[in-house]
Design a protein around this motif. Structure first.
Motif, mmCIF file in Angstrom:
data_model
loop_
_atom_site.group_PDB
_atom_site.id
_atom_site.type_symbol
_atom_site.label_atom_id
_atom_site.label_comp_id
_atom_site.label_asym_id
_atom_site.label_seq_id
_atom_site.Cartn_x
_atom_site.Cartn_y
_atom_site.Cartn_z
ATOM 1 N N ALA A 1 -6.826 3.813 0.860
ATOM 2 C CA ALA A 1 -6.070 3.427 2.059
ATOM 3 C C ALA A 1 -6.373 4.349 3.240
ATOM 4 C CB ALA A 1 -4.576 3.407 1.747
ATOM 5 N N GLU A 2 -7.654 4.457 3.537
ATOM 6 C CA GLU A 2 -8.123 5.468 4.492
ATOM 7 C C GLU A 2 -7.541 5.353 5.894
ATOM 8 O OE1 GLU A 2 -12.301 5.039 3.998
ATOM 9 O OE2 GLU A 2 -12.340 6.409 2.273
ATOM 10 N N CYS A 3 -7.270 4.148 6.352
ATOM 11 C CA CYS A 3 -6.794 4.032 7.739
ATOM 12 C C CYS A 3 -5.273 4.120 7.815
ATOM 13 C CB CYS A 3 -7.298 2.742 8.381
ATOM 14 S SG CYS A 3 -6.419 1.277 7.824
ATOM 15 N N GLY A 4 -4.622 4.303 6.671
ATOM 16 C CA GLY A 4 -3.176 4.489 6.673
ATOM 17 C C GLY A 4 -2.381 3.228 6.959
ATOM 18 N N GLY A 5 -3.020 2.081 6.821
ATOM 19 C CA GLY A 5 -2.281 0.828 6.959
ATOM 20 C C GLY A 5 -2.520 0.105 8.272
ATOM 21 N N LEU B 1 -5.619 -7.236 1.608
ATOM 22 C CA LEU B 1 -5.460 -5.819 1.928
ATOM 23 C C LEU B 1 -3.981 -5.525 1.719
ATOM 24 C CD1 LEU B 1 -7.676 -5.531 5.122
ATOM 25 C CD2 LEU B 1 -8.268 -5.029 2.739
ATOM 26 N N CYS C 1 -2.083 -3.206 2.491
ATOM 27 C CA CYS C 1 -1.263 -2.647 3.574
ATOM 28 C C CYS C 1 -0.722 -3.766 4.458
ATOM 29 C CB CYS C 1 -2.051 -1.642 4.414
ATOM 30 S SG CYS C 1 -3.367 -2.366 5.410
ATOM 31 N N CYS D 1 -7.887 -0.649 0.814
ATOM 32 C CA CYS D 1 -6.637 -0.937 0.108
ATOM 33 C C CYS D 1 -6.733 -2.346 -0.481
ATOM 34 C CB CYS D 1 -5.439 -0.814 1.046
ATOM 35 S SG CYS D 1 -5.459 -2.028 2.368
ATOM 36 N N CYS E 1 -5.021 -1.801 9.030
ATOM 37 C CA CYS E 1 -5.900 -2.963 8.850
ATOM 38 C C CYS E 1 -7.288 -2.683 9.422
ATOM 39 C CB CYS E 1 -5.295 -4.217 9.489
ATOM 40 S SG CYS E 1 -6.061 -5.738 8.901
ATOM 41 N N ALA E 2 -7.778 -1.468 9.191
ATOM 42 C CA ALA E 2 -9.057 -1.078 9.789
ATOM 43 C C ALA E 2 -10.030 -0.457 8.792
ATOM 44 C CB ALA E 2 -8.797 -0.104 10.939
ATOM 45 N N CYS E 3 -9.789 -0.616 7.480
ATOM 46 C CA CYS E 3 -10.718 0.058 6.557
ATOM 47 C C CYS E 3 -11.077 -0.764 5.310
ATOM 48 C CB CYS E 3 -10.136 1.406 6.122
ATOM 49 S SG CYS E 3 -8.732 1.271 4.990
ATOM 50 N N ALA E 4 -10.210 -1.620 4.842
ATOM 51 C CA ALA E 4 -10.421 -2.401 3.607
ATOM 52 C C ALA E 4 -10.455 -1.547 2.338
ATOM 53 C CB ALA E 4 -11.664 -3.284 3.696
ATOM 54 N N MET F 1 0.839 -1.210 0.000
ATOM 55 C CA MET F 1 0.000 0.000 0.000
ATOM 56 C C MET F 1 0.871 1.257 0.000
ATOM 57 S SD MET F 1 -1.007 2.613 2.137
ATOM 58 C CE MET F 1 -1.062 2.232 3.877
HETATM 59 FE FE1 FES Z 1 -6.829 0.488 5.778
HETATM 60 FE FE2 FES Z 1 -5.212 -1.213 4.480
HETATM 61 S S1 FES Z 1 -5.148 0.929 4.508
HETATM 62 S S2 FES Z 1 -6.871 -1.664 5.790
#
Ligand code: FES
Length: 116
Positions: A36-40, A82, A84, A47, A42-45, A24
């Protein structure tokens, strides 16, 4: 090492990647429009990518957390990850992924250089 990203518009981009970077981050830092809303974390999906089949068994299997987040994404299949949660390593040099349309951001981000 390189990573090839296929975009929803059909374009393909061969990006230089560094070992230890998340896929990501490589996509985002080369300026391709990934949400990539949560910046990596693993909280948004947002990515979500489909990994080219020949690479699937080279990846570290997804964590329960990742599988849970993928559950809420669209068009998930056995190639879904995902990105990220995929860390670049020598083993993954040449990796190919396709960005899911829902992970596409509206505006490209500023392009910054990755590696030399
Ligand atoms: Fe949010 Fe990968 S950036 S889950």
């Amino acid at each position: 090492m390189f990573l090839t990203v296929h975009m929803p518009d059909g374009s393909a981009h061969r990006l230089e990647a560094l070992e230890g970077w998340r896929v990501m981050e490589v996509i985002r830092d080369w300026g391709l429009p990934i949400k990539a809303e949560c910046g990596g974390a693993c909280a948004c999906a947002t990515c979500h990518v489909w990994v080219a089949e020949q690479w699937l068994d080279k990846l570290v299997p997804p964590s329960d957390e990742e599988l849970e987040m993928l559950d809420g994404a669209f068009n998930v299949d056995e190639r879904s990850r995902l990105c990220c949660q995929i860390i670049m390593s020598k083993e993954l040099d040449g990796l190919e992924v396709e960005l899911a349309p829902e992970s596409l951001a509206d505006t490209p981000q500023e392009r910054i250089a990755v590696g030399g």
